[in-house]
Structure formats: C-alpha cells, structure tokens
Design an enzyme around this catalytic site. Structure first.
Site, mmCIF file in Angstrom:
data_model
loop_
_atom_site.group_PDB
_atom_site.id
_atom_site.type_symbol
_atom_site.label_atom_id
_atom_site.label_comp_id
_atom_site.label_asym_id
_atom_site.label_seq_id
_atom_site.Cartn_x
_atom_site.Cartn_y
_atom_site.Cartn_z
ATOM 1 N N LYS A 153 -14.350 64.563 89.475
ATOM 2 C CA LYS A 153 -15.493 64.779 90.352
ATOM 3 C C LYS A 153 -15.331 64.030 91.664
ATOM 4 C CE LYS A 153 -20.430 64.056 89.712
ATOM 5 N NZ LYS A 153 -20.795 65.181 90.535
ATOM 6 N N GLY A 154 -15.808 64.623 92.752
ATOM 7 C CA GLY A 154 -15.696 64.005 94.068
ATOM 8 C C GLY A 154 -16.285 62.605 94.105
ATOM 9 N N VAL A 202 -24.314 71.139 95.532
ATOM 10 C CA VAL A 202 -24.621 69.902 94.802
ATOM 11 C C VAL A 202 -24.671 68.708 95.743
ATOM 12 C CG1 VAL A 202 -23.818 68.327 92.997
ATOM 13 C CG2 VAL A 202 -23.711 70.804 92.643
ATOM 14 N N LEU A 244 -22.042 66.507 96.572
ATOM 15 C CA LEU A 244 -21.182 65.363 96.217
ATOM 16 C C LEU A 244 -21.945 64.246 95.519
ATOM 17 C CD1 LEU A 244 -19.078 65.230 99.509
ATOM 18 C CD2 LEU A 244 -18.354 66.147 97.297
ATOM 19 N N CYS A 247 -15.796 67.778 104.430
ATOM 20 C CA CYS A 247 -17.018 67.000 104.660
ATOM 21 C C CYS A 247 -17.329 66.907 106.156
ATOM 22 C CB CYS A 247 -16.862 65.586 104.105
ATOM 23 S SG CYS A 247 -16.428 65.523 102.371
ATOM 24 N N GLY A 304 -10.879 81.546 92.603
ATOM 25 C CA GLY A 304 -11.026 82.784 91.854
ATOM 26 C C GLY A 304 -10.044 82.985 90.724
#
Length: 303
Positions: A45-46, A71, A73, A130, A244
């Site tokens: 996760k980031g 979300v 981050l 970001c 994808g």
C-alpha cells in the site's frame, strides 16, 4: 517447468507476476488465500511521510469493466510502517516493495531515506502521480521536468532498486519514461490509473466525493498495452506493465509488447489467488510454445 525468473535492476523475481500497490494491502491480509512466496513481488500500500486520512466517502465506484477509486493514499505514515507493519512482513520470502508517495520532493526523499535502512525491503516504487503542492498542485509525473526533479532527488539518497510508476494522463508517456531513466530509475512501471468520473443521473451529482478518480480494470488494458509497447521501445531499463490484467493471457500480451514483469491490481479484488494462477498460466503458455525461459517472450511481438 520453464524458467520464470526475471531481473528488475538488482532485484531477482522468481516469476514476473507482481501485485499492484493499493490492491493487496501489505500482503499478510492475503496469506490465507494464496502462497505469498509464489508471487514475484508484492508492492505494498502507498506510504507517505506523514499520516494521511484519505478522501471522504464515497470514494469508490463500479464502472463497466472496471472501477473508479479516490481513496486518497490513506495510510498511517512511514514511521508507523517501520514500527508496526515492517516487523510483520519482513519474514515473507518474496520481494516486498514499498510504494512511496509525497506532496513535495522533500517528502519523497525523507521517506526513501527511512526505507533505505530496512534490510528486507529491496526496492521502492515512486508514485509520481501525486500533486506537487509547491508547484500549484500539478502532478510530478505529467512533465519530464517534474519527473526528473523527484527521481534525481530520491536517487541521491536511495541505494537499492528504484522503480518509477508513470501516469498515463499525459500526451507523450515516452518523454516521461526517458526522463525517469536519465534521472537514475532502474525500472519504470506503467500505467497508473486513468483519470475518470462517474455521475448519478437521478441525484444529478458525481458518484465520488472528489468528483474524479482513478480508473482501473479490464477497460483500460488497450491503453496500457499501447503505452507499455511505446515505452519499451524508448528506454533501456526494464518495463513493468500493468493496467487491466485479468488473467494469464493479458500478462503474456504485455510481455510480448516489451514488459519484463507485470503487476496485477483490480483482479485481486475478484480473485485473491489470481497472481499464482497467472504465473501458472504463463508457464503453460511457454511450455506449449516450446520456450524454456520467460525471457524468450519479452518484446517478442512481431510487427
């Protein structure tokens, strides 16, 4: 069985299948569903320098053949990661990679410095999608200059394998990829999510609280595949393809287009064991076609 191992910088993967950040937690959450050691690499996760609450709800929406997420981050910051998460994942016998995000160059640098000291984290992936709060909110990854600035700064302090995750929301992604390579990246991963939007016609309001969000899932594959093919021809560092990929055939297509490895994201939400199924499918494909190594199909597209 064919040789599925590939190299990304100094990183050796037992197979080319990785998980995309934000779709596989910190890995431990999936250990009841899949043998984590059979995954080439887990990108967690980031992680940001400081705690982030994330965006208000609703922040996810289903779309035809995909999904939108905003979300934001959400995470508890790098210090929390080092103190509480790292001790839980350091015994996972695969490549544990931290996705690093920031709102200023200094944020990336400080976070990378801290992670550099963690013995069982052999690589980081920079999320340059970001917004740069010091430059009016424009994302680092939408210009070659912005990309170069953050990659060079991190490269100066980070001594392990450095992967740079590219945004597809640009006119020419090869320009950004070349800038990342010239600034010291060991690899580029692409694509991050495409900017999208969903509307509730009955309420006459956006579905997401942030109005727009990142689109992922099967619908983005043709765009991702095209960009991977373009970038693989433009740089001399390994390309990691994502966007994808829902099964082994998608993964093979990305590798034929030039990807050394691939990441699976949205499909993890549908089938928690998809990573291992994809690596098995790649092996079956290689054996059916008489290949002894997965390296034989990297960039083997005939055009």
């Amino acid at each position: 069985m064919a040789d599925l191992s590939v190299n990304i910088g100094d990183l050796k993967l037992c197979n080319p299948v990785m998980t995309a950040s934000g779709t596989f937690g910190y890995g431990k959450e999936f250990e009841d569903f899949v043998d984590l050691e059979k995954i080439g690499g887990i990108i967690v996760k980031g992680t940001t320098l400081h705690h982030r609450e994330g965006n208000p709800y609703p922040r996810m929406a289903e779309t035809p053949m995909g999904m939108l997420n905003a979300v934001g981050l959400q995470n508890k910051g790098v210090d929390y990661f080092v103190e509480h998460i790292y001790p839980q994942i350091r015994d996972i016998h695969t490549n544990m990679i931290v996705n690093v995000s920031g709102s200023a160059v200094e944020d990336y640098v400080k976070t990378a410095e801290i992670i550099n000291d963690l013995d069982h984290i052999p690589a980081i992936e920079l999320n340059i999608s970001c917004p740069n709060v010091k430059q009016g909110g424009m994302a680092f990854g939408v210009s070659a200059c912005g990309c170069s600035e953050v990659v060079k700064a991190v490269r100066n302090v980070y001594k392990k394998t450095l992967i740079v995750k590219l945004s597809p929301n640009v006119t020419d992604i090869t320009e950004i990829a070349r800038a990342a390579e010239a600034s010291g990246a060991d690899s580029v991963s692409l694509i991050n999510t495409l900017l999208g939007m969903a509307v509730d016609a009955e309420k006459r309001r956006p579905v997401l609280s942030t109005i727009t969000g990142g689109m992922s899932g099967a619908a983005v594959k043709p765009i991702a595949l095209r960009m991977v093919w373009q970038v693989a021809k433009a740089v001399n560092i390994p390309v990691i393809g994502l966007g994808g990929i829902m099964g082994w055939k998608d993964a093979v297509e990305f590798m034929l287009a030039g990807a050394t490895a691939i990441q699976i994201g949205t499909a993890n939400f549908i089938d928690p064991a998809i990573t291992v199924k994809v690596s098995e499918g790649i092996n079956d494909y290689l054996e059916r076609h008489g290949y002894t190594s997965v390296k034989d199909i990297i960039g083997a597209l005939e055009v």
